[in-house]
Design a protein around this motif. Structure first.
Motif, PDB file in Angstrom:
ATOM      1  N   PHE A 231     -24.725   5.598  39.673  1.00  0.00           N
ATOM      2  CA  PHE A 231     -25.664   4.967  38.746  1.00  0.00           C
ATOM      3  C   PHE A 231     -25.278   3.501  38.539  1.00  0.00           C
ATOM      4  CE2 PHE A 231     -25.585   9.454  37.491  1.00  0.00           C
ATOM      5  CZ  PHE A 231     -26.938   9.768  37.440  1.00  0.00           C
ATOM      6  N   SER A 232     -26.262   2.704  38.111  1.00  0.00           N
ATOM      7  CA  SER A 232     -25.926   1.356  37.673  1.00  0.00           C
ATOM      8  C   SER A 232     -25.198   1.454  36.333  1.00  0.00           C
ATOM      9  CB  SER A 232     -27.196   0.513  37.508  1.00  0.00           C
ATOM     10  OG  SER A 232     -27.914   0.929  36.352  1.00  0.00           O
ATOM     11  N   PRO A 233     -24.411   0.440  35.937  1.00  0.00           N
ATOM     12  CA  PRO A 233     -23.706   0.503  34.649  1.00  0.00           C
ATOM     13  C   PRO A 233     -24.639   0.738  33.465  1.00  0.00           C
ATOM     14  CG  PRO A 233     -22.837  -1.278  35.984  1.00  0.00           C
ATOM     15  CD  PRO A 233     -24.042  -0.755  36.720  1.00  0.00           C
ATOM     16  N   MET A 234     -25.815   0.105  33.460  1.00  0.00           N
ATOM     17  CA  MET A 234     -26.712   0.250  32.318  1.00  0.00           C
ATOM     18  C   MET A 234     -27.389   1.623  32.298  1.00  0.00           C
ATOM     19  SD  MET A 234     -26.312  -2.453  30.503  1.00  0.00           S
ATOM     20  CE  MET A 234     -24.594  -2.285  30.994  1.00  0.00           C
ATOM     21  N   GLU A 235     -27.688   2.173  33.471  1.00  0.00           N
ATOM     22  CA  GLU A 235     -28.215   3.542  33.523  1.00  0.00           C
ATOM     23  C   GLU A 235     -27.184   4.518  32.957  1.00  0.00           C
ATOM     24  OE1 GLU A 235     -31.080   4.269  37.309  1.00  0.00           O
ATOM     25  OE2 GLU A 235     -29.063   3.582  37.807  1.00  0.00           O
ATOM     26  N   TYR A 236     -25.945   4.315  33.356  1.00  0.00           N
ATOM     27  CA  TYR A 236     -24.864   5.191  32.896  1.00  0.00           C
ATOM     28  C   TYR A 236     -24.696   5.076  31.383  1.00  0.00           C
ATOM     29  CZ  TYR A 236     -20.609   7.874  33.912  1.00  0.00           C
ATOM     30  OH  TYR A 236     -19.669   8.862  34.010  1.00  0.00           O
ATOM     31  N   PHE A 237     -24.786   3.860  30.880  1.00  0.00           N
ATOM     32  CA  PHE A 237     -24.662   3.613  29.440  1.00  0.00           C
ATOM     33  C   PHE A 237     -25.776   4.350  28.686  1.00  0.00           C
ATOM     34  CE2 PHE A 237     -24.223   0.069  26.017  1.00  0.00           C
ATOM     35  CZ  PHE A 237     -23.333   0.858  25.304  1.00  0.00           C
ATOM     36  N   ASN A 238     -26.983   4.329  29.244  1.00  0.00           N
ATOM     37  CA  ASN A 238     -28.091   5.043  28.603  1.00  0.00           C
ATOM     38  C   ASN A 238     -27.854   6.551  28.580  1.00  0.00           C
ATOM     39  OD1 ASN A 238     -29.611   2.800  27.911  1.00  0.00           O
ATOM     40  ND2 ASN A 238     -30.744   2.783  29.851  1.00  0.00           N
TER      41      ASN A 238
END
Length: 295
Positions: A231-238
């Motif tokens: 995942f991208s970092p922001m997808e993972y954060f979500n």
């Protein structure tokens, strides 16, 4: 009064539908994977009944107190260090003792290999071989699986939990043969970033801020993070934010707008859209589905 959940000190993770669907398609995960996992300490008034059964197998390990269950009309007493295996599809109910409510580690799991392991576990239970002496190494495996799922639903995390689950379940089937090799855990920028994200669930972070926290450029950081997690970092954060939101919806009475703010999203409408896109239902529907109803 009867309670499905809502016990002081409890922990629980319910995997999103999309993640479960992905597990069923992934060649490494599809044979055995967790769908729900948690720990309920001193679960007074705990009671669950599923007349149509569950889609998953359910394993409950009692480490303190007492309880009981009925599976397809057969009653079992559950005492300290007994496990309970409820096969998928079996009509069942289970409950904590009123005088000495149990403390339990529990999980739901699926997959063809899960079917085979569940059958072995249930056979042992039916022949009163479901006493498994408390073992810190065994519980450590459980906490390790929980911690990795708590860190997000990357393929690495899900794969690690799937492989660990084989070992964890085998420790109940062959308790006398159970042993654990100590492994040294290493650290890398992606893992450090995940820990940084977990500590900042209530904040709104930019990609640049996360990359700076691990001393990397945004492009290099994004590349190694996606390679590590899928995942991208922001997808993972979500994903981490919605996992926390699920827990708050399930275990608190906070308003949906307050839950959004608690995970760093001030716009309630954006929070609801994001929640629906990842969980498949709205926050309100999720709360209603998980609502605790005293009887």
């Amino acid at each position: 009064m009867k309670k499905k959940e809502g016990f002081e000190g409890q922990e629980a993770i319910v995997l999103p539908r999309k993640v479960i669907a992905g597990c069923q398609e992934h060649p490494l995960l599809q044979s055995l994977f967790i769908t729900d996992i948690g720990y309920y300490p001193r679960a007074k008034f705990h009671y669950r009944e599923r007349r149509q059964g569950s889609e998953q197998h359910i394993l409950i390990y009692c480490v303190d107190g007492n309880g009981g269950c009925v599976i397809n009309g057969q009653e079992y007493d559950i005492n300290p260090f007994n496990y309970l295996l409820v096969p998928a599809g079996a009509t069942h109910s289970y409950w904590a003792s009123e005088r000495s409510p149990w403390s339990i580690y529990w999980m739901h799991f699926k997959g063809p290999m899960g079917n085979q392991l569940a059958s072995l576990l249930h056979e042992r239970m039916e022949t009163a071989q479901n006493y498994v002496k408390y073992n810190e190494d065994q519980i450590r495996i459980f906490h390790n699986m929980y911690r990795h799922l708590q860190s997000g639903y990357s393929i690495d995390n899900l794969s690690f939990c799937s492989l660990s689950l084989h070992y964890f379940l085998s420790s109940f089937i062959y308790p006398d043969k159970f042993s654990l090799l100590k492994q040294e855990a290493g650290s890398d920028p992606a893992e450090d970033a995940i820990e940084f994200l977990r500590k900042n669930i209530a904040n709104s972070l930019s990609l640049q801020e996360v990359a700076a926290a691990v001393n990397l450029s945004t492009s290099h950081f994004s590349s190694i993070f996606r390679k590590k997690t899928g995942f991208s970092p922001m997808e993972y954060f979500n994903h981490l934010k919605m996992q926390k939101a699920c827990q708050l919806l399930q275990f608190t009475t906070l308003r949906i707008s307050e839950i959004g703010q608690a995970v760093g999203i001030d716009d309630q409408y954006y929070f609801s859209r994001l929640f629906h896109s990842l969980m498949g239902i709205s926050p309100r529907e999720y709360r209603n589905k998980k609502e605790i109803r005293p009887s």
